[in-house]
Write an enzyme that holds these catalytic residues in place. Sequence first.
Site, PDB file in Angstrom:
ATOM      1  N   GLU A 104       0.818  -1.221   0.000  1.00 20.00           N
ATOM      2  CA  GLU A 104       0.000   0.000   0.000  1.00 20.00           C
ATOM      3  C   GLU A 104       0.851   1.270   0.000  1.00 20.00           C
ATOM      4  O   GLU A 104       0.771   2.096   0.911  1.00 20.00           O
ATOM      5  CB  GLU A 104      -0.951  -0.024   1.196  1.00 20.00           C
ATOM      6  CG  GLU A 104      -1.892  -1.219   1.153  1.00 20.00           C
ATOM      7  CD  GLU A 104      -2.779  -1.346   2.379  1.00 20.00           C
ATOM      8  OE1 GLU A 104      -2.678  -0.494   3.291  1.00 20.00           O
ATOM      9  OE2 GLU A 104      -3.584  -2.297   2.437  1.00 20.00           O
ATOM     10  N   ASN A 155       2.085  -4.975  -3.231  1.00 16.98           N
ATOM     11  CA  ASN A 155       0.681  -5.301  -2.990  1.00 16.98           C
ATOM     12  C   ASN A 155      -0.094  -4.017  -2.694  1.00 16.98           C
ATOM     13  O   ASN A 155       0.388  -3.151  -1.962  1.00 16.98           O
ATOM     14  CB  ASN A 155       0.614  -6.250  -1.773  1.00 16.98           C
ATOM     15  CG  ASN A 155      -0.741  -6.886  -1.572  1.00 16.98           C
ATOM     16  OD1 ASN A 155      -1.280  -7.495  -2.479  1.00 16.98           O
ATOM     17  ND2 ASN A 155      -1.286  -6.765  -0.374  1.00 16.98           N
ATOM     18  N   HIS A 181     -10.507  -5.904  -2.358  1.00 18.05           N
ATOM     19  CA  HIS A 181     -11.558  -5.754  -1.347  1.00 18.05           C
ATOM     20  C   HIS A 181     -12.720  -5.056  -2.036  1.00 18.05           C
ATOM     21  O   HIS A 181     -12.760  -3.826  -2.142  1.00 18.05           O
ATOM     22  CB  HIS A 181     -11.045  -4.945  -0.159  1.00 18.05           C
ATOM     23  CG  HIS A 181      -9.938  -5.609   0.592  1.00 18.05           C
ATOM     24  ND1 HIS A 181     -10.120  -6.795   1.282  1.00 18.05           N
ATOM     25  CD2 HIS A 181      -8.634  -5.276   0.761  1.00 18.05           C
ATOM     26  CE1 HIS A 181      -8.986  -7.152   1.858  1.00 18.05           C
ATOM     27  NE2 HIS A 181      -8.058  -6.257   1.547  1.00 18.05           N
ATOM     28  N   GLU A 198      -6.175 -10.579  -1.678  1.00 22.71           N
ATOM     29  CA  GLU A 198      -6.962 -10.339  -0.461  1.00 22.71           C
ATOM     30  C   GLU A 198      -8.445 -10.227  -0.803  1.00 22.71           C
ATOM     31  O   GLU A 198      -9.139  -9.321  -0.346  1.00 22.71           O
ATOM     32  CB  GLU A 198      -6.484  -9.071   0.258  1.00 22.71           C
ATOM     33  CG  GLU A 198      -5.016  -9.082   0.632  1.00 22.71           C
ATOM     34  CD  GLU A 198      -4.576  -7.845   1.412  1.00 22.71           C
ATOM     35  OE1 GLU A 198      -5.451  -7.175   2.014  1.00 22.71           O
ATOM     36  OE2 GLU A 198      -3.371  -7.554   1.428  1.00 22.71           O
ATOM     37  N   ASP A 229     -12.299 -10.231  -0.991  1.00 19.87           N
ATOM     38  CA  ASP A 229     -13.584 -10.383  -0.320  1.00 19.87           C
ATOM     39  C   ASP A 229     -14.586  -9.465  -1.021  1.00 19.87           C
ATOM     40  O   ASP A 229     -14.201  -8.533  -1.735  1.00 19.87           O
ATOM     41  CB  ASP A 229     -13.510 -10.105   1.188  1.00 19.87           C
ATOM     42  CG  ASP A 229     -12.796  -8.807   1.549  1.00 19.87           C
ATOM     43  OD1 ASP A 229     -12.964  -7.802   0.840  1.00 19.87           O
ATOM     44  OD2 ASP A 229     -12.072  -8.792   2.558  1.00 19.87           O
TER      45      ASP A 229
END
Length: 492
Positions: free
Chosen positions: A163, A204, A240, A268, A270
């Site tokens: 990030e 990432n 996300h 990651e 979801d």
Amino acid sequence: MASTPRRSSLVAILAALLAAVLLPLSTLSAHGADTPLRTLASADGRQIGVAVADNRLTGSTAYSSLVSGQFNSVTAENAMKWDAVEPSQGNLNWAAADRLVAFARANGQVVRGHTLAWHSQVPGWITNGGFGAAQLRTLLQQHIATEAGRYAGKVYAWDVVNEAFNDNGTRRSSIWQDNLGDGWIADSLTWAHQADPAAKLYINDYSIEGVNAKSTALYDLVKSLKQQGVPIDGIGFQAHLVLGQVPSDLKANLQRFADLGVDVAITELDVRMQTPSNATTLASQAEDYRKVITACRAVARCVGVTVWGLDDADSWVPGVFSGYGAATLYDENLQAKPAWAAVAAAFGGSTASPSPSGSGSGSPSSSASPSPSAPPSSSPSSSPLPGGCTVAYRIANQWTGGFTADVTVTNKGTSAIGPWQVGWQFGAGQQVTQGWSAVFTQSGSAVTAANPSWATSLAPGASYGFGFNGSWGTSNPVPASFTLNGTVCTTA
């Protein structure tokens, strides 16, 4: 981390329901309804991973059974972050991280390390320590060297930098950016490579799934790093997502990064929704999961997908986005949701949910030998290949009882070869325990690595690389010879 949710049209909802839940029986594959996700993904030469919470792994047999039975890759949700492994200066605590690595080895899984350099979860002794730039640089270098070095040969890939960008494409203000300048990213990657030359090194980030200012800034950085010779192997797309908002250009965006010569991975995943959920929103969520898996499978260098958290009881979403949740593949009672069936179907399996235990009759045992999968649609030819072939076999890492090997096959002829398979004989009882980028089968000492569905042809002069983790006993000699479609290859 993503934009505000918008309403789905009734037509879209109904289409999602039909696509994710009511597929006709004629579309079901030969895999049984209980075929684990890890078996389906491995047959496709890809990873299906999950972020693991240490307290659940050690405290719930049902949880650990799902993690081992359904996934061929694991990521530490928090156990490898700096504040967890060094809560006070010089006080190193590896217990939780070591447990995950040992669990993965016992269950034939690869480990994605998360994360070495991040603006968040930096220990307070650093953020409040009053260190100057030179001291911070030394501390970061030492941390990366210590952690990546500790798990050298045991971690498949590291999220080295996490990030680093704002949504507008500028660099995020952080203790590292503000004190060390733009070069901290290249330095971190270089230090990680020095600590573990075989590990895949990733940057990432979130909200980079579509083509936008943030993803383009990262794209430009990767291009620059590659030009400078900085070790960068992959980009992690956190994904996300909000219900109904899978970017339409996800596949194209993954491909443009892959075209730079790096791997890509959904790291990651979801899909959050307003709670409570219902049959309609769960069906729409299933369609979103299907879209992400399908986009990954359409890009040759997309190595796999990791879901962030096993079940809704363990998800980070409700604590950050008030009124939202139900974002994972399993509900609070560890029962598979329609999204599980959609992921299975996207990997070529059945749309039926797994048995309540989560592993099903087809679940791998703890020894987790690779599952035989359907062979290519037509059998590889065993006739001699004009021009021949070469195979390079390299043991990238080795530890007591285990090893990682990289294999590269090259078509030296003037005609394309496909479908293809590489074969060899182990000489000391070695076993393949987990592979990637090829479909592995083993019978006794004989191993074959066949093309995955997305790389069926090997062009003239082209090379293709794949790899695997293996086990060994008294010795681990390199195989004496290799074949490509039955033709003996030159060993490179």
